[in-house]
Motif scaffolding. Structure first.
Motif, PDB file in Angstrom:
ATOM      1  N   ARG A  31       0.856  -1.178   0.000  1.00  0.00           N
ATOM      2  CA  ARG A  31       0.000   0.000   0.000  1.00  0.00           C
ATOM      3  C   ARG A  31       0.900   1.238   0.000  1.00  0.00           C
ATOM      4  O   ARG A  31       1.879   1.293   0.754  1.00  0.00           O
ATOM      5  CB  ARG A  31      -0.880   0.020   1.245  1.00  0.00           C
ATOM      6  N   PRO A  32       0.593   2.250  -0.808  1.00  0.00           N
ATOM      7  CA  PRO A  32       1.435   3.450  -0.820  1.00  0.00           C
ATOM      8  C   PRO A  32       1.606   4.059   0.569  1.00  0.00           C
ATOM      9  O   PRO A  32       2.700   4.505   0.936  1.00  0.00           O
ATOM     10  CB  PRO A  32       0.681   4.399  -1.757  1.00  0.00           C
ATOM     11  N   GLY A  33       0.542   4.055   1.363  1.00  0.00           N
ATOM     12  CA  GLY A  33       0.631   4.593   2.716  1.00  0.00           C
ATOM     13  C   GLY A  33       1.591   3.808   3.584  1.00  0.00           C
ATOM     14  O   GLY A  33       2.284   4.385   4.441  1.00  0.00           O
ATOM     15  N   THR A  34       1.652   2.519   3.377  1.00  0.00           N
ATOM     16  CA  THR A  34       2.586   1.684   4.130  1.00  0.00           C
ATOM     17  C   THR A  34       4.022   1.997   3.742  1.00  0.00           C
ATOM     18  O   THR A  34       4.916   2.033   4.601  1.00  0.00           O
ATOM     19  CB  THR A  34       2.283   0.196   3.888  1.00  0.00           C
ATOM     20  N   VAL A  35       4.273   2.221   2.462  1.00  0.00           N
ATOM     21  CA  VAL A  35       5.620   2.597   2.020  1.00  0.00           C
ATOM     22  C   VAL A  35       6.051   3.880   2.730  1.00  0.00           C
ATOM     23  O   VAL A  35       7.178   3.983   3.235  1.00  0.00           O
ATOM     24  CB  VAL A  35       5.678   2.785   0.490  1.00  0.00           C
ATOM     25  N   VAL A  36       5.163   4.859   2.783  1.00  0.00           N
ATOM     26  CA  VAL A  36       5.469   6.135   3.442  1.00  0.00           C
ATOM     27  C   VAL A  36       5.719   5.919   4.930  1.00  0.00           C
ATOM     28  O   VAL A  36       6.694   6.435   5.500  1.00  0.00           O
ATOM     29  CB  VAL A  36       4.327   7.144   3.222  1.00  0.00           C
ATOM     30  N   ASP A  37       4.861   5.146   5.593  1.00  0.00           N
ATOM     31  CA  ASP A  37       5.019   4.885   7.025  1.00  0.00           C
ATOM     32  C   ASP A  37       6.343   4.192   7.332  1.00  0.00           C
ATOM     33  O   ASP A  37       7.069   4.576   8.258  1.00  0.00           O
ATOM     34  CB  ASP A  37       3.872   4.013   7.539  1.00  0.00           C
ATOM     35  N   LEU A  38       6.657   3.160   6.562  1.00  0.00           N
ATOM     36  CA  LEU A  38       7.877   2.405   6.818  1.00  0.00           C
ATOM     37  C   LEU A  38       9.123   3.228   6.503  1.00  0.00           C
ATOM     38  O   LEU A  38      10.139   3.112   7.196  1.00  0.00           O
ATOM     39  CB  LEU A  38       7.875   1.118   5.990  1.00  0.00           C
ATOM     40  N   ARG A  40       9.397   6.422   6.848  1.00  0.00           N
ATOM     41  CA  ARG A  40       9.544   7.348   7.977  1.00  0.00           C
ATOM     42  C   ARG A  40      10.105   6.618   9.203  1.00  0.00           C
ATOM     43  O   ARG A  40      10.987   7.149   9.898  1.00  0.00           O
ATOM     44  CB  ARG A  40       8.185   7.968   8.304  1.00  0.00           C
ATOM     45  N   ALA A  41       9.627   5.420   9.452  1.00  0.00           N
ATOM     46  CA  ALA A  41      10.060   4.670  10.630  1.00  0.00           C
ATOM     47  C   ALA A  41      11.510   4.217  10.537  1.00  0.00           C
ATOM     48  O   ALA A  41      12.202   4.111  11.557  1.00  0.00           O
ATOM     49  CB  ALA A  41       9.152   3.456  10.837  1.00  0.00           C
TER      50      ALA A  41
END
Length: 384
Positions: A31-38, A40-41
Motif C-alpha cells: 500500500r502506498p501509505g505503508t511505504v510512506v510509514d515504513l 519514515r520509521a
C-alpha cells in the motif's frame, strides 16, 4: 465496462467472484501509505513522494515506461523499506488482507529473501517474518468475513549466484507456508540455465518451481525453462505466441514448442497489465491471452505487481471482460485453471475447486439469471 450487456458480468460480480492468484510479488504490492510509514520509521529518505496518493501515482507512471529494466527499478524503494521483521510482517499481513478483500481465495505470493538482509536479518528470519505475516493476514481476513489461503514462493534473483541457497531455503520451509521456488529479474543475458544446480536439487527433493520466462525474452527462454530446467509453470510466457501462426483464412498452426506447452498442460502465469507496462504486448486487445484461451492453453490471470500496475485481480478480470467479452463462465475457467496449477496437494486443490470456486460462481450465475428473468418479464409487461 459494458455492464448493460446481458452476458457480461458487472464489476460487483467480478469483485465477489472467487479468484485464484499464482503470480504476485510481495514487494510489488505494498500500500502506498505503508511505504510512506515504513520509510519514515526506518529513516529512508529517498522516496520520490511522501504523500501516499502521489506516491502511488509515481509508481504507476514510472512502471509505464515500456521497459522491463525500468520497471524493475521501482522495486528499489519498496525493498528499501522491507528490511526489518516488523516491516515484513506488516507488508505480508496487509497483502493477505487486500487480496481477500478483492475476492481472492487462494494466492501464491513470491519474494526474494536475499533482498531483505540489509537490516541484519538472516534468510530464515526473513521467511519466518513473512510466513507469520501471511497467517496474521489470513486471520484478519477471516474476521472481516473473507476466506483466503496464502502460500509463499521463494524467489532467487537470476543475476545473482544464490539460487541453490534459496532453493534449499524453500525446501527447508516447505511445511511452514512455503509452497515453491522461482527465479526472477531481467531475462536478457541471464538465462535460467545459469541456475541448473538449483533446479536439479528441487527435482531431487520433489519440490515445485516456476520460472519467469518468455516475458522480455523470446522462445529460447521458454524452451530452456521447460526442457533444460523442468519448470512446472511459466511466469508470464507471453512470447509463446511467437510459435503460433494464424493464416489469413483464420487457420491456426502451432509450432512444436507451443504444441508441447499446450499438450503438457503447462500453466502460463499471464499478467496482462504488467505485460503492457514492460512492452511485452502493445495493447490489451493484442495480448496473446485471447488466442491462447480460444486454443485451450492452461492460461491463468494474475496481477504481477499490484502497486506498480495499479491493479487487482478484479481489475484484471474487468479489463479482459471489456476487451474479449468474457462471461462468468470464462472467469471460472481461468480460476479453475489457476487452482489446478497451484503448488499444494491435489486433494486440497480439488477441495478448493469443488467447495469454494464452483459454488461461488454458481451462486453468481444464478443471481445473474434471476435478474435477467426479472428484466425480461418487466420488459414484456411494459410492452403489453
Amino acid at each position: 465496462m459494458t455492464s448493460q450487456s446481458p452476458t457480461l458480468p458487472t464489476a460487483d460480480q467480478i469483485r465477489r467472484a472467487p479468484k485464484v492468484l499464482l503470480h504476485d510479488h510481495l514487494d510489488g504490492g505494498l500500500r502506498p501509505g505503508t511505504v510512506v510509514d515504513l520509510a519514515r520509521a526506518t529513516g529512508y529518505d529517498a522516496l520520490p513522494e511522501t504523500d501516499p496518493a502521489k506516491l502511488g501515482l509515481w509508481f504507476r507512471e514510472a512502471a509505464d515506461s515500456g521497459s522491463l529494466e525500468r520497471y524493475l527499478e521501482t522495486f528499489a524503494h519498496t525493498c528499501a523499506v522491507m528490511q526489518t521483521r516488523d516491516a515484513l510482517f506488516r507488508v505480508a499481513a496487509e497483502c493477505a488482507e487486500d487480496l481477500a478483500a478483492d475476492g481472492v481465495v487462494y494466492a501464491e505470493v513470491r519474494y526474494a529473501p536475499e533482498q531483505h538482509l540489509e537490516g541484519g536479518l538472516t534468510l530464515d528470519e526473513v521467511v519466518a517474518a513473512v510466513n507469520d505475516g501471511f497467517r496474521e493476514g489470513e486471520r484478519r481476513a477471516q474476521a472481516a468475513g473473507h476466506r483466503i489461503r496464502v502460500g509463499a514462493l521463494l524467489t532467487a534473483m537470476r543475476h545473482a549466484a544464490r539460487a541453490l541457497e534459496i532453493a534449499e531455503l524453500a525446501n527447508a520451509h516447505r511445511d511452514a507456508g512455503v509452497v515453491g521456488f522461482d527465479i526472477a529479474g531481467a531475462e536478457a543475458g541471464y538465462p535460467p540455465t545459469r541456475h541448473l544446480d538449483a533446479f536439479e536439487y528441487l527435482k531431487r527433493e520433489s519440490n515445485h518451481f516456476t520460472i519467469h520466462a518468455g516475458e522480455a525474452f523470446g522462445l529460447p527462454s521458454i524452451w530452456q525453462a521447460l526442457q533444460w530446467c523442468g519448470a512446472d509453470r511459466l511466469g508470464h510466457g507471453v512470447r509463446i505466441i511467437d510459435d503460433i501462426r494464424t493464416a489469413e483464412d483464420g487457420t491456426v498452426t502451432l509450432g512444436r514448442l507451443a504444441a508441447y506447452v499446450r499438450d503438457k498442460r503447462i500453466p502460463l502465469e499471464m499478467c496482462p497489465t504488467s505485460n503492457l507496462q514492460t512492452g511485452a504486448v502493445a495493447s490489451y486487445a493484442d495480448h496473446p491471452i485471447g488466442l491462447l484461451r480460444r486454443l485451450h492453453f492452461r492460461v491463468t490471470v494474475n496481477t504481477d505487481n499490484r502497486l506498480m500496475s495499479g491493479t487487482s485481480m478484479s481489475r484484471e478480470f474487468e479489463l479482459l471482460t471489456e476487451t474479449f467479452g468474457y462471461t462468468l463462465d470464462d472467469l471460472q475457467w481461468f480460476t479453475v485453471n489457476a487452482m489446478k496449477s497451484a503448488f499444494i496437494p491435489f486433494d486440497e486443490r480439488l477441495a478448493m475447486i469443488n467447495d469454494v470456486i464452483k459454488p461461488g460462481y454458481a451462486e453468481l450465475k444464478s443471481e445473474w439469471l434471476f435478474k435477467q428473468t426479472a428484466v425480461t418479464s418487466g420488459s414484456v409487461g411494459q410492452k403489453s
